[in-house]
Scaffold this motif. Structure first.
Motif, PDB file in Angstrom:
ATOM      1  N   GLU A  21       7.713   3.350   3.415  1.00 42.17           N
ATOM      2  CA  GLU A  21       7.529   4.170   2.219  1.00 42.17           C
ATOM      3  C   GLU A  21       6.960   3.297   1.107  1.00 42.17           C
ATOM      4  OE1 GLU A  21       7.353   7.470  -0.097  1.00 42.17           O
ATOM      5  OE2 GLU A  21       7.945   7.374   2.010  1.00 42.17           O
ATOM      6  N   PRO A  22       5.774   3.594   0.618  1.00 41.32           N
ATOM      7  CA  PRO A  22       5.153   2.703  -0.366  1.00 41.32           C
ATOM      8  C   PRO A  22       5.869   2.746  -1.711  1.00 41.32           C
ATOM      9  CG  PRO A  22       3.852   4.705  -0.110  1.00 41.32           C
ATOM     10  CD  PRO A  22       4.921   4.748   0.947  1.00 41.32           C
ATOM     11  N   SER A  23       5.933   1.599  -2.339  1.00 39.31           N
ATOM     12  CA  SER A  23       6.455   1.523  -3.696  1.00 39.31           C
ATOM     13  C   SER A  23       5.420   2.075  -4.659  1.00 39.31           C
ATOM     14  CB  SER A  23       6.777   0.075  -4.048  1.00 39.31           C
ATOM     15  OG  SER A  23       5.577  -0.698  -4.057  1.00 39.31           O
ATOM     16  N   ALA A  24       5.824   2.277  -5.893  1.00 40.03           N
ATOM     17  CA  ALA A  24       4.886   2.785  -6.894  1.00 40.03           C
ATOM     18  C   ALA A  24       3.706   1.834  -7.089  1.00 40.03           C
ATOM     19  CB  ALA A  24       5.610   3.033  -8.216  1.00 40.03           C
ATOM     20  N   ARG A  27       1.397   2.208  -4.052  1.00 41.88           N
ATOM     21  CA  ARG A  27       0.636   3.459  -4.063  1.00 41.88           C
ATOM     22  C   ARG A  27      -0.488   3.393  -5.096  1.00 41.88           C
ATOM     23  NH1 ARG A  27       1.662   8.265  -1.873  1.00 41.88           N
ATOM     24  NH2 ARG A  27       3.823   7.721  -1.378  1.00 41.88           N
ATOM     25  N   SER A  28      -0.192   2.798  -6.252  1.00 38.29           N
ATOM     26  CA  SER A  28      -1.214   2.676  -7.290  1.00 38.29           C
ATOM     27  C   SER A  28      -2.378   1.811  -6.803  1.00 38.29           C
ATOM     28  CB  SER A  28      -0.607   2.072  -8.554  1.00 38.29           C
ATOM     29  OG  SER A  28      -1.596   1.858  -9.541  1.00 38.29           O
ATOM     30  N   ALA A  29      -2.059   0.689  -6.150  1.00 38.85           N
ATOM     31  CA  ALA A  29      -3.104  -0.187  -5.632  1.00 38.85           C
ATOM     32  C   ALA A  29      -3.899   0.513  -4.546  1.00 38.85           C
ATOM     33  CB  ALA A  29      -2.484  -1.477  -5.092  1.00 38.85           C
ATOM     34  N   PHE A  30      -3.204   1.263  -3.695  1.00 43.61           N
ATOM     35  CA  PHE A  30      -3.888   2.003  -2.629  1.00 43.61           C
ATOM     36  C   PHE A  30      -4.874   3.010  -3.214  1.00 43.61           C
ATOM     37  CE2 PHE A  30      -4.647   3.972   1.327  1.00 43.61           C
ATOM     38  CZ  PHE A  30      -4.593   5.337   1.140  1.00 43.61           C
ATOM     39  N   THR A  47      -9.587  -5.876  -1.965  1.00 47.50           N
ATOM     40  CA  THR A  47      -8.588  -6.513  -2.831  1.00 47.50           C
ATOM     41  C   THR A  47      -7.442  -5.556  -3.144  1.00 47.50           C
ATOM     42  OG1 THR A  47     -10.272  -7.935  -3.841  1.00 47.50           O
ATOM     43  CG2 THR A  47      -8.223  -7.600  -5.073  1.00 47.50           C
ATOM     44  N   ALA A  48      -7.785  -4.310  -3.436  1.00 48.87           N
ATOM     45  CA  ALA A  48      -6.763  -3.320  -3.779  1.00 48.87           C
ATOM     46  C   ALA A  48      -5.863  -3.003  -2.581  1.00 48.87           C
ATOM     47  CB  ALA A  48      -7.432  -2.047  -4.295  1.00 48.87           C
ATOM     48  N   TYR A  49      -6.465  -2.864  -1.401  1.00 48.48           N
ATOM     49  CA  TYR A  49      -5.653  -2.578  -0.216  1.00 48.48           C
ATOM     50  C   TYR A  49      -4.710  -3.741   0.082  1.00 48.48           C
ATOM     51  CZ  TYR A  49      -8.727   1.388   0.903  1.00 48.48           C
ATOM     52  OH  TYR A  49      -9.417   2.566   0.879  1.00 48.48           O
ATOM     53  N   ARG A  50      -5.194  -4.956  -0.111  1.00 52.24           N
ATOM     54  CA  ARG A  50      -4.331  -6.112   0.141  1.00 52.24           C
ATOM     55  C   ARG A  50      -3.199  -6.172  -0.885  1.00 52.24           C
ATOM     56  NH1 ARG A  50      -9.478  -8.739   1.802  1.00 52.24           N
ATOM     57  NH2 ARG A  50      -9.255  -9.191   4.035  1.00 52.24           N
ATOM     58  N   GLU A  51      -3.477  -5.789  -2.123  1.00 55.14           N
ATOM     59  CA  GLU A  51      -2.405  -5.713  -3.125  1.00 55.14           C
ATOM     60  C   GLU A  51      -1.358  -4.684  -2.711  1.00 55.14           C
ATOM     61  OE1 GLU A  51      -5.249  -6.723  -7.004  1.00 55.14           O
ATOM     62  OE2 GLU A  51      -4.044  -4.885  -6.947  1.00 55.14           O
ATOM     63  N   ALA A  52      -1.820  -3.564  -2.179  1.00 57.12           N
ATOM     64  CA  ALA A  52      -0.882  -2.532  -1.722  1.00 57.12           C
ATOM     65  C   ALA A  52      -0.008  -3.057  -0.597  1.00 57.12           C
ATOM     66  CB  ALA A  52      -1.660  -1.298  -1.258  1.00 57.12           C
ATOM     67  N   LEU A  53      -0.604  -3.825   0.315  1.00 58.53           N
ATOM     68  CA  LEU A  53       0.157  -4.376   1.440  1.00 58.53           C
ATOM     69  C   LEU A  53       1.104  -5.486   0.998  1.00 58.53           C
ATOM     70  CD1 LEU A  53      -2.703  -4.377   4.071  1.00 58.53           C
ATOM     71  CD2 LEU A  53      -0.600  -3.014   4.155  1.00 58.53           C
ATOM     72  N   ALA A  54       0.718  -6.229  -0.051  1.00 60.87           N
ATOM     73  CA  ALA A  54       1.620  -7.253  -0.582  1.00 60.87           C
ATOM     74  C   ALA A  54       2.839  -6.603  -1.220  1.00 60.87           C
ATOM     75  CB  ALA A  54       0.882  -8.121  -1.598  1.00 60.87           C
ATOM     76  N   TYR A  59       2.492  -0.835   5.046  1.00 61.20           N
ATOM     77  CA  TYR A  59       2.017   0.431   4.472  1.00 61.20           C
ATOM     78  C   TYR A  59       0.832   0.895   5.333  1.00 61.20           C
ATOM     79  CZ  TYR A  59       0.416   3.507   0.597  1.00 61.20           C
ATOM     80  OH  TYR A  59       0.021   4.566  -0.194  1.00 61.20           O
ATOM     81  N   ALA A  60       1.070   1.908   6.159  1.00 62.80           N
ATOM     82  CA  ALA A  60       0.112   2.279   7.199  1.00 62.80           C
ATOM     83  C   ALA A  60      -1.243   2.696   6.638  1.00 62.80           C
ATOM     84  CB  ALA A  60       0.689   3.397   8.059  1.00 62.80           C
ATOM     85  N   ALA A  61      -1.238   3.517   5.602  1.00 61.58           N
ATOM     86  CA  ALA A  61      -2.507   3.992   5.049  1.00 61.58           C
ATOM     87  C   ALA A  61      -3.326   2.842   4.482  1.00 61.58           C
ATOM     88  CB  ALA A  61      -2.249   5.044   3.976  1.00 61.58           C
ATOM     89  N   ALA A  62      -2.650   1.852   3.882  1.00 60.96           N
ATOM     90  CA  ALA A  62      -3.369   0.698   3.345  1.00 60.96           C
ATOM     91  C   ALA A  62      -3.919  -0.176   4.465  1.00 60.96           C
ATOM     92  CB  ALA A  62      -2.448  -0.113   2.432  1.00 60.96           C
ATOM     93  N   LEU A  63      -3.168  -0.309   5.556  1.00 58.01           N
ATOM     94  CA  LEU A  63      -3.679  -1.035   6.714  1.00 58.01           C
ATOM     95  C   LEU A  63      -4.927  -0.352   7.262  1.00 58.01           C
ATOM     96  CD1 LEU A  63      -0.299  -1.798   8.516  1.00 58.01           C
ATOM     97  CD2 LEU A  63      -1.929  -3.524   7.709  1.00 58.01           C
TER      98      LEU A  63
END
Length: 464
Positions: A21-24, A27-30, A47-54, A59-63
């Motif tokens: 479940e992504p944190s806020a 989700r914002s980075a995604f 860069t944004a997707y990697r921030e979401a994964l960090a 986070y499946a959608a970001a992957l």
């Protein structure tokens, strides 16, 4: 992450049990990644997707999004790894399985592709593209017993008019494998998405982001068959651009965004409907009627068909009240004839774009050339140049779409042939690329270049 021709997948929907479940912040980075991807800012998206994964590992959608970026950048093995991780993180994420199948098949890993397509067709049994990919994968593995039913399922389900060349291709494969031929079916296009009833109404946002489409080898034929490949991912991205522009009341620019979408996917019901909406707002009722009528013929959704018919009736009333004007004649904004001042602006934007390509400023070139196209929609050389800018940005599917449309505008031109060959070679579509190189090498068009003809002969020979 991918919008297919027959349905829309919203990756921002609530993740199922078992997925991270992504944190806020994640989700914002995604969402920033999605916006950057839609605008073609691939590095920013990564860069944004990697921030979401960090922020939320797994986070499946970001992957899935990061995998799509890597695929566009030519890092196919890394893309496959991210798609595989996305499927493991969320076994219900349809697009991760589709993307894994597509990327693996392009990498020559037919076994992985087949497994991914199998799962995708289970999750999304109504999408025909999965069955074609499944049939291709099993055929490449030499597993005729599995390839045959996959192709048969595709042939039985595929009703879209723009896809019938692939139905014929699937039939050819079935015949080659000794399978009993299936009876021809009547073409009855499917629905894409609902649209508003009023011509002046703003279209609803398409929530799903676009990454790359399923692409297949084209059969022999003219531009309409061999070179005109549908690109639903690009269509979806331009629809979102058009929707944003409509909200800002930049209706003319929105019309061109929707027009780009119909160039990318000629049978896209949502693109056609929303192009009609934008045309109506601008007063181009005849053009709007044409788009709505086509959308009505392509959809099986009764509500969409009724909305289109209602819009047509209202537009015809408006037309009867309008005087003689380009709008009443159904012409596109900026067309027939283009004012000299507008044409001069278009040529300046085109020249600026070409200069930026020469200095390797491909992002800037893309902006300039899109402006030239908006000012002069029939300027074929601008589409050819924008294709070159897209190649510089490694947006090969988008480049192919531009080159294809340039060929439709100027069938006797050679430059788009070479550009399309380069695009297809980058996409791994070597047989089609070879044919296009050969056509360029033997062309006598006025824009052909002897140096490129020699390069074309060499590249065609390497692809044999």
């Amino acid at each position: 992450m991918v919008v297919l021709r027959s349905f829309v997948v919203a990756v921002s929907t609530v993740l199922l049990l078992g997925a991270a479940e992504p944190s806020a912040p994640a989700r914002s980075a995604f969402e920033r990644g999605e916006a950057a991807m839609s605008a073609g800012r691939v590095d920013e998206a990564a860069t944004a997707y990697r921030e979401a994964l960090a922020a939320t590992p797994g986070y499946a959608a970001a992957l899935n999004g990061l995998g799509s970026v890597l695929f566009r950048q030519g890092q196919v093995s890394e893309a496959i790894a991210r798609f595989r991780e996305a499927t493991q993180a969320d076994p219900q994420l349809k697009m991760a399985f589709f993307n894994l199948g597509y990327a693996a098949r392009k990498a020559g890993d037919a076994a992985t592709a087949a497994q991914a397509y199998e799962r995708y067709t289970q999750l999304e049994p109504n999408d025909t593209d999965g069955y074609y990919g499944l049939g291709e994968s099993y055929r490449q593995l030499g597993q005729k017993d599995k390839a045959v039913p996959a192709y048969q399922e595709y042939v039985a389900r595929e009703k879209r008019p723009g896809e019938q060349i692939w139905v014929r291709k699937a039939r050819e494969h079935l015949t080659a494998m000794g399978a009993a031929p299936l009876p021809a079916t009547t073409t009855v296009p499917t629905s894409v998405a609902a649209a508003p009833a009023q011509p002046e109404a703003l279209p609803s946002a398409a929530e799903s982001p676009a990454v790359f489409p399923e692409s297949r080898p084209a059969s022999a034929g003219g531009v309409a068959d061999a070179e005109r490949t549908q690109n639903p991912a690009l269509a979806a991205a331009r629809i979102r651009d058009g929707h944003a522009l409509m909200k800002e009341r930049r209706y003319r620019e929105a019309a061109f965004a929707f027009l780009d979408a119909t160039h990318a996917d000629a049978g896209h019901v949502e693109a056609l409907f929303k192009l009609g909406n934008a045309m109506a707002v601008l007063g181009y009722y005849g053009q709007a009627v044409e788009k709505w009528e086509r959308a009505a013929t392509l959809t099986e959704d009764a509500a969409i068909r009724q909305s289109a018919q209602d819009n047509v009736a209202r537009a015809r009333t408006k037309m009867s009240q309008a005087g003689a004007s380009p709008q009443a004649a159904g012409q596109l904004p900026g067309s027939g004839p283009v004012a000299d001042t507008t044409r001069a602006q278009a040529r300046r934007a085109y020249e600026q774009g070409v200069q930026r390509i020469g200095s390797r400023d491909y992002g800037g070139a893309l902006t300039s050339l899109t402006q030239a196209i908006q000012l002069e929609p029939m300027l074929a050389v601008a589409y050819t140049a924008r294709g070159s800018a897209n190649i510089g940005l490694r947006r090969y599917a988008e480049a192919a779409s531009d080159y294809q449309y340039a060929m439709e505008l100027e069938p006797g031109s050679a430059s788009p042939l070479y550009g399309l060959a380069e695009s297809y070679r980058a996409l791994g579509r070597n047989a089609e690329a070879r044919g296009l190189y050969e056509r360029y090498a033997s062309s006598s068009a006025t824009d052909v270049r002897s140096q490129l003809q020699e390069e074309s002969r060499q590249k065609a020979a390497k692809l044999r």
